[in-house]
Design a protein around this motif. Sequence first.
Motif, short mmCIF file in Angstrom:
data_model
loop_
_atom_site.label_atom_id
_atom_site.label_comp_id
_atom_site.label_asym_id
_atom_site.label_seq_id
_atom_site.Cartn_x
_atom_site.Cartn_y
_atom_site.Cartn_z
N GLU A 113 72.96 17.84 7.80
CA GLU A 113 73.24 16.42 8.00
C GLU A 113 71.94 15.61 8.00
O GLU A 113 71.87 14.53 7.40
N LEU A 114 70.93 16.14 8.64
CA LEU A 114 69.65 15.44 8.67
C LEU A 114 69.03 15.34 7.28
O LEU A 114 68.37 14.36 6.95
N GLU A 115 69.25 16.39 6.50
CA GLU A 115 68.70 16.39 5.14
C GLU A 115 69.28 15.26 4.30
O GLU A 115 68.63 14.75 3.40
N ARG A 116 70.50 14.83 4.64
CA ARG A 116 71.16 13.79 3.85
C ARG A 116 70.74 12.39 4.29
O ARG A 116 71.08 11.40 3.64
N LEU A 117 70.02 12.29 5.43
CA LEU A 117 69.60 10.98 5.91
C LEU A 117 68.46 10.44 5.05
O LEU A 117 67.62 11.19 4.55
N SER A 118 68.42 9.11 4.94
CA SER A 118 67.31 8.48 4.25
C SER A 118 66.08 8.51 5.14
O SER A 118 66.18 8.77 6.35
N ALA A 119 64.94 8.21 4.57
CA ALA A 119 63.70 8.22 5.34
C ALA A 119 63.77 7.23 6.50
O ALA A 119 63.32 7.51 7.60
N GLU A 120 64.35 6.05 6.24
CA GLU A 120 64.48 5.03 7.28
C GLU A 120 65.41 5.50 8.40
O GLU A 120 65.11 5.32 9.59
N GLU A 121 66.55 6.10 8.02
CA GLU A 121 67.50 6.58 9.02
C GLU A 121 66.91 7.70 9.86
O GLU A 121 67.11 7.78 11.07
N LEU A 122 66.16 8.57 9.17
CA LEU A 122 65.54 9.68 9.88
C LEU A 122 64.49 9.17 10.88
O LEU A 122 64.42 9.63 12.02
N LEU A 123 63.68 8.19 10.45
CA LEU A 123 62.66 7.62 11.32
C LEU A 123 63.31 6.95 12.53
O LEU A 123 62.83 7.08 13.67
N LYS A 124 64.41 6.22 12.29
CA LYS A 124 65.12 5.55 13.38
C LYS A 124 65.64 6.56 14.39
O LYS A 124 65.53 6.38 15.61
N LYS A 125 66.21 7.66 13.89
CA LYS A 125 66.75 8.67 14.80
C LYS A 125 65.64 9.35 15.58
O LYS A 125 65.79 9.66 16.76
N GLN A 126 64.50 9.57 14.92
CA GLN A 126 63.36 10.16 15.63
C GLN A 126 62.90 9.26 16.77
O GLN A 126 62.57 9.74 17.86
N MET A 127 62.85 7.96 16.52
CA MET A 127 62.43 7.01 17.55
C MET A 127 63.41 7.01 18.72
O MET A 127 63.02 6.94 19.88
N GLU A 128 64.69 7.10 18.42
CA GLU A 128 65.71 7.13 19.48
C GLU A 128 65.54 8.37 20.35
O GLU A 128 65.64 8.30 21.58
#
Length: 417
Positions: A113-128
């Motif tokens: 699921e994480l692999e399918r995230l865009s770079a922006e979505e992944l960065l946002k989730k990391q920040m959360e």
Amino acid sequence: MPGAKQPRRCHFPTLLATISVAALLLFFPRFSPTEAAAVEKGRNRSSLLGEPRQWATGKDEAQILAEAEARAGGGGEGSLTGDDEREFASLDSMLQWAIGNSDPDKLREKAAELERLSAEELLKKQMEIKELMEKLKVPSDAELMKVAIADLNNSSVLLEDRHRALQELLVLVEPIDNANDLDKLGGLLPLIRELSNADEGIRTTSAWVLGKASQNNFLVQNQILGYGALERLVKMGYSSSAPEAAKALYAISSLIRDNEHGQELFLSENGYAMLQHILSTTRTNVRLQKKVVSLLAYIADFQLNTGKSQAPSLSNHLFIKSVVEMISSVPDLDLQEKALLAVRSLLQLTSADATDLQKFSGLDDSLNTLRVQLDELTSHEEQREYALEVEILRREVHIVFQQKINQASVVAASHGN
């Protein structure tokens, strides 16, 4: 206004899935399905410790969450606590446990699921996730002490929160390093101020904290003595409340133990009058009497070992009479033993003057009465050994007393000649 916070108690149920994802995001930001496949069924080959870890594959994640949620009763606050109420020293150890107790198939799905995230979505989730981890950060002892001290300094804090702040400090000052930091953090003055609080519980716990912080700690002893706390503690010793008087005695004992300056201050504050007051007014409170007699014996021993002359208060006739009477009048072997120790030290401090020895009038009768009691106790198997030990001490006190009497007779005879 919130009071002193207890260490966070983040029950694992609501966080297990999030933490599993957090591990992937924070430690393996591009953890691909191919890499996930390297995780064999039943063993984690990529432990955060770099060592193989067993997977708990007997339960799926939903079951773990449901059981943990039931045990947690809806969650709560406190130290980092996982499934089965296990404690975690750090977030790293919590993450290790989370991964080790998650289903590897679930982790592979999450990685995909994480692999399918865009770079922006992944960065946002990391920040959360980072924000969540920051909220779960375990505060240091110094930080917890600062919070508790701030509550004591805040006049608008509720009484129950003030109580909680003191209870927090009571635990935190046990390590000597924390006790040494107490004054640096501004904690001693508010604690001493609380000794005059209108609430008995606040006064009592404040004395308890001061006693614990200064116990066998010369630095903290002198800091507290320098702030003039002994005067207030001596006044608390006159309290009609046994718990308050007991904690005041505990704090005083901690402050003056092995501290010559502290004992001099105790004398200047007329502390011996407070001890005598307790002995004469609390005859039914054996616990308090034990504390007084133990403190008295220690002070007398300290004066003997340091070559000090007997403090005038220790030679008070009524004071000595009260201790002598305890040897036979109180049916408590522990108290009687402590009274014998005190009398032995007081006798050794006393000069070989007949007038001084008259203050111990009645000692022979008390020692004989105790001998009869001990003879009876030796017939009981469960008390025989202790009774024999006290009998040895009783005989020692009797010998010291007779030696003093003989010396007084020699002195009197020499004066007569």
